[in-house]
Design a protein around this motif. Structure first.
Motif, mmCIF file in Angstrom:
data_model
loop_
_atom_site.group_PDB
_atom_site.id
_atom_site.type_symbol
_atom_site.label_atom_id
_atom_site.label_comp_id
_atom_site.label_asym_id
_atom_site.label_seq_id
_atom_site.Cartn_x
_atom_site.Cartn_y
_atom_site.Cartn_z
ATOM 1 N N GLY A 408 110.856 -33.222 14.429
ATOM 2 C CA GLY A 408 110.886 -34.487 15.142
ATOM 3 C C GLY A 408 109.550 -35.193 15.211
ATOM 4 N N LEU A 409 108.480 -34.558 14.719
ATOM 5 C CA LEU A 409 107.156 -35.175 14.746
ATOM 6 C C LEU A 409 106.770 -35.661 13.351
ATOM 7 N N ASP A 410 105.950 -36.695 13.321
ATOM 8 C CA ASP A 410 105.319 -37.120 12.073
ATOM 9 C C ASP A 410 104.214 -36.115 11.776
ATOM 10 N N VAL A 411 104.309 -35.418 10.661
ATOM 11 C CA VAL A 411 103.418 -34.282 10.378
ATOM 12 C C VAL A 411 102.793 -34.448 9.001
ATOM 13 N N GLU A 412 101.515 -34.103 8.903
ATOM 14 C CA GLU A 412 100.823 -34.057 7.616
ATOM 15 C C GLU A 412 100.153 -32.694 7.471
ATOM 16 N N VAL A 413 100.421 -32.012 6.364
ATOM 17 C CA VAL A 413 99.804 -30.716 6.085
ATOM 18 C C VAL A 413 98.415 -30.960 5.502
ATOM 19 N N CYS A 414 97.392 -30.445 6.202
ATOM 20 C CA CYS A 414 96.005 -30.674 5.781
ATOM 21 C C CYS A 414 95.332 -29.406 5.281
ATOM 22 N N GLY A 415 95.681 -28.274 5.851
ATOM 23 C CA GLY A 415 95.119 -27.002 5.410
ATOM 24 C C GLY A 415 93.822 -26.633 6.077
ATOM 25 N N ASP A 416 92.797 -27.487 5.940
ATOM 26 C CA ASP A 416 91.488 -27.145 6.505
ATOM 27 C C ASP A 416 91.041 -28.209 7.504
ATOM 28 N N MET A 417 90.021 -27.854 8.300
ATOM 29 C CA MET A 417 89.566 -28.727 9.377
ATOM 30 C C MET A 417 88.977 -30.032 8.857
ATOM 31 N N ALA A 418 88.188 -29.950 7.786
ATOM 32 C CA ALA A 418 87.550 -31.154 7.269
ATOM 33 C C ALA A 418 88.582 -32.208 6.884
ATOM 34 N N THR A 419 89.640 -31.780 6.220
ATOM 35 C CA THR A 419 90.698 -32.713 5.811
ATOM 36 C C THR A 419 91.418 -33.275 7.027
ATOM 37 N N ALA A 420 91.727 -32.406 7.991
ATOM 38 C CA ALA A 420 92.467 -32.850 9.174
ATOM 39 C C ALA A 420 91.680 -33.869 9.979
ATOM 40 N N VAL A 421 90.401 -33.612 10.203
ATOM 41 C CA VAL A 421 89.577 -34.544 10.979
ATOM 42 C C VAL A 421 89.435 -35.871 10.241
ATOM 43 N N ALA A 422 89.205 -35.805 8.944
ATOM 44 C CA ALA A 422 89.043 -37.034 8.169
ATOM 45 C C ALA A 422 90.303 -37.891 8.198
ATOM 46 N N LYS A 423 91.464 -37.268 8.004
ATOM 47 C CA LYS A 423 92.717 -38.017 7.973
ATOM 48 C C LYS A 423 93.075 -38.557 9.366
#
Length: 464
Positions: A408-423
């Protein structure tokens, strides 16, 4: 340092040479004990030589023939899922097993106390979530009130590493279930129970065993005053067990979200306001909404518990209120890292279970949620539907599997912290919050939740 009493001229074994183990060895030696040590690490012999202790393999038959007691570090399993071989050997050979918490309560009081005008006291804090913040907040309030105080246990220094007591001093201890479960002595003056949610279930063979470990601080500790969060039935149960009747003010009931009434002593927070009532009358009130270091209902519960513990020591409401405003919060716990273009970046890496993550999410509107890691037992359903979440950005080795459970959530798989913070930063709009609240352990990618939080801080700092 607190020299350990009761083992002068005797042989004591210490299992585990981490922070608490090393402090325990030093404290035992200061008390006149002959110390044996065992650690599974490859450089155990080097560590033993450095501290002047004898290395002995405590897993072998007959290892405890001349040993008066085995002291084990809290991270080493003593019962479930199975005891460490050295602990199993000690129990088979009839050697008492204890930990540094038991030694502390056994050794803290000294003959010098006879000359003190005000007896030192110990406040012990346990619970699933908020115990670090609550402990640090109590310590901060005491400092602001001019009371001599030390903070130790599961936070800060090891309990045997602190200084010997001063006249009128208050020692504040944060105690985990690993520590309360095994300690042979538990005698705090004030005991605090924050809340209970599923955690460490493998170490306690389920939720009931986990609760039983927490309850020992009250059932066997016999505190003069008990501050108990009653928002879960387990807290209500402890409060009932400790109380002699509705007006028994040895128990201070604490809540965040519900109004407490009755003839007893109550401290609760509703709609951002803390209230203290005794014998049915309000005797104190604090507006918590503008206290930057304590955002959200979960921190309001921490504030209530700390307030109640300090009121049990006779500290006035206005003194406590002033101290709350100067509290900066703890690293990795709802910690405001930066604000860029109207977007707040908050580090709650300590939110390692579902309950703590849910409380962190509820503290902010419009959240860009960084989550994921080593999932704990119980699943993620209790987090959903997560109405404040705009989008989730999942990290961890099993990020894809974790993401699939956030239905039910909008989700993006990032894998690592750097990618998640940037996105998350690129997507975020003014007025939103980028929140690290993993709802999972860190050990798939990091050595600790602190390292995970530090990585978040570094990635946020690197944003343009």
């Amino acid at each position: 340092m607190i020299p350990v009493k009761g083992f002068e001229g005797k042989t004591v074994a210490v299992l585990g040479l981490g922070r608490s183990g090393l402090a325990t060895v030093t404290a035992l030696q200061a008390g006149g004990a002959d110390v044996l040590v065992w650690d599974d690490s490859p450089n155990a012999d080097e560590k033993a030589n450095d501290i002047g202790a004898t290395l002995r393999d405590l897993t072998k038959q007959g290892a405890f023939t001349d040993v008066a007691s085995l002291i084990t570090s809290p991270g080493i399993a003593h019962l479930y899922p199975e005891p460490h071989p050295a602990i199993a050997r000690a129990m088979a050979e009839g050697c008492p097993v204890d930990n540094d918490i038991g030694l502390f309560f056994q050794s803290f009081a000294t003959q010098e106390w006879d000359n003190f005008s005000t007896m030192p006291k110990v406040i012990a804090v346990t619970g699933s979530n908020g115990k670090s913040t609550t402990s640090a907040l109590i310590h901060h309030i005491l400092e602001e009130a001019g009371r001599p105080t030390q903070l130790a246990g599961n936070i800060g220094r090891g309990v045997l590493d602190i200084e010997e007591a001063h006249d009128g001093e208050v020692v504040v201890l944060e105690l985990s279930s690993y520590q309360t479960d095994l300690a042979r002595a538990l005698t705090p003056d004030v005991a605090v129970f924050t809340n209970l949610s599923p955690d460490h279930l493998d170490r306690h063979a389920g939720h009931g065993g986990y609760f039983a470990a927490k309850r020992r601080l009250f059932a066997e500790g016999g505190p003069d005053r008990a501050v108990i969060g009653v928002d879960e039935f387990e807290g209500q149960y402890i409060a009932n067990q400790m109380s002699g009747g509705p007006g028994d003010d040895r128990v201070i009931r604490v809540s965040s979200g519900q109004k407490l009434s009755g003839a007893g002593w109550n401290v609760f927070a509703r709609k951002g306001f803390l209230s203290e009532t005794r014998k049915g009358r309000q005797v104190g009130s604090i507006d918590l909404r503008q206290i930057a270091g304590l955002p959200g209902a979960h921190n309001h519960q921490n504030a209530c518990a700390a307030y109640a513990a300090c009121r049990a020591l006779g500290i006035g409401p206005r003194v406590i209120e002033q101290a709350l405003h100067s509290f900066k919060g703890l690293p990795h716990r709802s910690q405001l890292i930066a604000e860029k273009n109207g977007v707040r970046f908050v580090n709650d890496s300590k939110a390692t279970n579902v309950d703590s993550a849910a409380k962190a999410l509820a503290a902010f509107d419009k959240v860009r949620w960084i989550c994921g890691g080593l999932e704990k037992e119980g699943g993620l359903d209790a987090l959903l539907p997560a109405p404040t979440v705009v989008k989730a950005y999942v990290i961890g080795r099993e990020a894809g599997v974790f993401a699939m459970k956030l239905k039910g959530l909008d989700v993006e798989v990032c894998g690592d912290m750097a990618t998640a913070v940037a996105k998350a930063a690129a997507d975020a709009q003014s007025g939103e919050t980028v929140l690290l609240a993993p709802a999972a352990a860190s050990f798939d990618q990091y050595d600790s939740f602190e390292k995970r939080g530090e990585d978040f801080v570094m990635q946020v700092s690197a944003l343009e």
